[in-house]
Design a protein around this motif. Structure first.
Motif, PDB file in Angstrom:
ATOM      1  N   ILE A 158      -0.140   1.672  -5.335  1.00 48.46           N
ATOM      2  CA  ILE A 158      -1.303   0.924  -5.787  1.00 48.46           C
ATOM      3  C   ILE A 158      -2.025   0.510  -7.189  1.00 48.46           C
ATOM      4  N   THR A 215      -8.003   2.888  -8.347  1.00 51.51           N
ATOM      5  CA  THR A 215      -8.921   2.858  -6.652  1.00 51.51           C
ATOM      6  C   THR A 215      -8.640   3.593  -5.419  1.00 51.51           C
ATOM      7  N   GLU A 243      -8.089  -3.635  -7.194  1.00 49.68           N
ATOM      8  CA  GLU A 243      -6.622  -3.439  -7.507  1.00 49.68           C
ATOM      9  C   GLU A 243      -6.055  -5.280  -7.636  1.00 49.68           C
ATOM     10  N   GLU A 249       0.590  -1.327   0.015  1.00 52.95           N
ATOM     11  CA  GLU A 249       0.375   0.206   0.104  1.00 52.95           C
ATOM     12  C   GLU A 249       0.695   1.525  -0.080  1.00 52.95           C
ATOM     13  N   THR A 301      -3.596  -1.109 -10.963  1.00 56.10           N
ATOM     14  CA  THR A 301      -5.753  -0.995 -11.366  1.00 56.10           C
ATOM     15  C   THR A 301      -5.824  -1.589 -12.302  1.00 56.10           C
TER      16      THR A 301
END
Ligand code: TGC
Ligand code: FAD
Length: 388
Positions: free
Chosen positions: A213, A171, A202, A47, A215
Motif C-alpha cells: 500500500i 493509511t 492511497e 492490497e 500513500t
C-alpha cells in the motif's frame, strides 16, 4: 563428487549457520504454502491484508535484527535470508518487513528514548501495531534534505505541517515516523495516525508493487506533545542510517525475486516443446539460463560478503549502495530475460515472472535510485560529490 544445485550453483548457502538455515527453511515453507497461493489475488486487488503482518510477527520476523522489546536480535545474514525468501514470493512482502522493521522500528530503537521504545516496539514486533516512515515528499525524493515539511514549537507542543508521498502503509499504520525541518535541522516525530490533522490517501492505479500500500500523507497543524520527538536523532543522517538497514534487506531480497524468475524459466523451458524439441535444449535458451545463474550467483556472493562485513561491524553505507545497485539491477535483468523465455504465457499472472519484473521497477527506485547509488559509489571512489 557433490552434485551442483541449479538453484545455488556455488553453494553460497553453505556459508549459513545452522540456525540461519533452519530459519530459511521455516520462512520458505511458510511463504510457499501460506503466501504464494494468495499473492496473485492481492496483486490484482492492489492490497496486502493486515493479517499478514500478524503472521510475520508471530514468526518473529518484524524488527528481527533489533535486540530487546520482543525483537529476535537475529544476525544480518538471518534478516537477509528472510528478505530473500519473502521476496521470492513478492517484493511487497519484503517491503512490509523493510518498512516495519528496518525503517519505522529501527528509527524508534536507534533514535528514540526508553519510553518511546517501550510504548511501540513490543507491539510492532508482533504486528499488532504497524509503523510507516515518512521521508519522501512531492518535491523531495532523491534529495530528502530539501524537504518542506516543518515542525515548529508551540509552548510544550510541536506543530507539524506539510505533505509526504509514496509512503508505504500510511493509511493502515498506527504510528508514522515523520521527518520534518525544525529550527535545529531535520528531526523525526512519532505521530499516532489518529492525531487530528493527519490524513492519508492511497495512491491508486499503481502498476508495480501492487501487493503493497502506497500513500500520500497530509499534515495539517498536527499537534503532538514534546515527547513525540525522537530525541537522539541528530539530523538527516539519522534517517539515512535507517535506510542503510532497509537497503541491506533489499540487496538480499532481490535475489529471491531473481531466483523465482529463473526457476520459472528453467521449469517452463524444460517442459515446453517447439520445433520438436524442448525449449531448454536450444543453445540460445541455455545461454539465457546460464546468464541468469551467473547473475544470481554474483548477487548471492555480494550479499553474503556484505553480511560478513556487517557482522564484523565494518560495513560502510557506500558498500551497501553497491549491493543495492548491483543486485536490484541484476534481478530486473534476470526477470526480463526470464519473461522472454515464457513467450506469451509469461505475460500473465499464471507465472510469477511478469509480476516480479514489474515489482522490480519499483525496487530499482525505492531506497535510492540507480543513479543515486552510482553517485554514492562515485563520490566514495573519487572523493568528489556530483549530486549537486
Ligand atoms: P549528505 O550531505 O551526503 O549527508 C547528510 C548527513 O547524513 C550522513 N549520511 C549518512 N548517514 C548514514 N547512512 C548513510 N547512508 C548516509 N549518507 C549520508 C552524512 O554523513 C551527513 O551527516 P552529517 O553529520 O555530516 O550531517 O546528504 P545529501 O543531502 O548530499 O544526500 C545524500 C544522498 C543523495 C545519498 C541521500 O540523500 C540519499 O540517500 N538519497 C536517496 C533517498 C532515499 O533513498 N529515500 C528512501 C526513502 S524510504 C523508501 O524508499 C522506502 S521504500 C520501502 C521498501 O523498502 O520497499
Ligand atoms: P526523483 O528524485 O525525482 O528522481 C527521478 C529521476 O531523476 C531518477 O532516475 C533519479 O535517479 C534521477 N535523479 C535525481 N537526482 C539526480 C542526480 N543528482 N543526478 C542524476 N540523476 C538524478 N519513501 C518514503 O519516505 N517512505 C516509504 O515508505 C516509501 N515507500 C515507497 C514505496 C514505493 C512503491 C515507491 C515507488 C516509492 C517509495 N518511497 C518511499 C519513495 C522513494 O524512496 C522515492 O521514490 C525515491 O527516493 C526516488 O525519489 P523520486 O521518486 O522523487 O524520484
Amino acid at each position: 563428487m557433490t552434485a551442483i544445485d541449479p538453484h545455488d550453483y556455488l553453494a553460497v548457502d553453505d556459508e549459513l549457520e545452522d540456525s540461519e538455515r533452519d530459519l530459511r527453511d521455516t520462512v520458505r515453507a511458510y511463504a510457499t504454502t501460506e503466501l504464494l497461493p494468495q499473492v496473485n489475488e492481492w496483486y490484482e486487488r492492489g492490497e496486502l491484508p493486515r493479517h499478514v503482518a500478524k503472521e510475520l510477527g508471530a514468526l518473529g520476523l518484524l524488527g528481527m535484527q533489533l535486540t530487546g522489546y520482543g525483537c529476535a536480535g537475529a544476525s544480518g545474514t538471518a534478516y537477509g535470508v528472510v528478505c530473500r525468501e519473502l521476496e521470492a514470493v513478492d517484493s511487497g512482502l519484503r517491503s512490509l518487513v523493510s518498512v516495519q522493521g528496518s525503517l519505522a522500528m529501527t528509527a524508534i530503537h536507534r533514535w528514540g528514548d526508553e519510553e518511546q521504545r517501550q510504548e511501540w516496539l513490543p507491539r510492532m514486533a508482533t504486528g499488532d501495531a504497524l509503523g510507516c516512515f515518512g521521508l519522501t515528499e512531492p518535491s523531495s525524493g532523491s534529495d530528502p534534505g530539501s524537504m518542506r515539511t516543518t515542525a515548529r514549537r508551540d509552548g510544550d507542543d510541536w506543530v507539524l505541517n506539510g505533505s509526504k508521498t509514496w509512503i508505504t502503509n500510511g493509511t493502515i499504520a498506527d504510528v508514522a515516523v515523520i521527518w520534518a525541518g525544525t529550527e535545529d535541522g531535520i528531526r523525526a516525530f512519532l505521530v499516532p495516525t489518529g492525531t487530528a490533522g493527519y490524513s492519508a490517501t492511497e495512491i491508486r492505479q499503481k502498476l508495480s508493487l501492487r501487493a503493497s500500500i502506497s500513500t500520500d500523507i497530509l499534515l495539517e497543524d498536527v499537534r503532538v506533545p514534546s515527547s513525540a520527538i525522537l530525541p537522539h536523532a541528530p539530523g538527516l543522517g539519522a534517517a539515512l542510517s535507517c535506510l542503510n538497514e532497509a537497503r541491506f534487506g533489499i540487496l538480499w531480497g532481490t535475489i529471491g525475486a531473481a531466483r523465482a524468475c529463473y526457476a520459472a524459466a528453467l521449469e517452463y523451458t524444460g517442459n515446453r516443446e517447439q520445433f520438436g524439441r524442448s525449449l531448454a535444449s536450444f543453445q540460445l535458451s541455455q545461454r539465457k539460463l546460464a546468464y541468469m545463474v551467473v547473475e544470481i550467483t554474483h548477487a548471492s556472493m555480494t550479499a553474503m560478503r556484505l553480511a560478513q562485513l556487517k557482522k564484523a561491524g565494518t560495513l560502510r553505507p557506500e558498500q551497501i549502495s553497491l549491493g543495492k545497485l548491483a543486485n536490484a539491477r541484476s534481478a530486473i535483468e534476470v526477470a526480463r530475460s526470464a519473461r522472454t523465455m515464457l513467450g506469451a504465457n509469461g505475460l500473465t499472472l499464471a507465472h510469477p515472472v511478469m509480476r516480479h519484473m514489474s515489482n522490480l521497477e519499483a525496487v530499482l527506485t525505492v531506497e535510492g535510485t540507480e543513479e543515486i547509488h552510482e553517485l554514492v559509489i562515485g563520490r566514495s571512489i573519487t572523493g568528489v560529490q556530483a549530486f549537486r
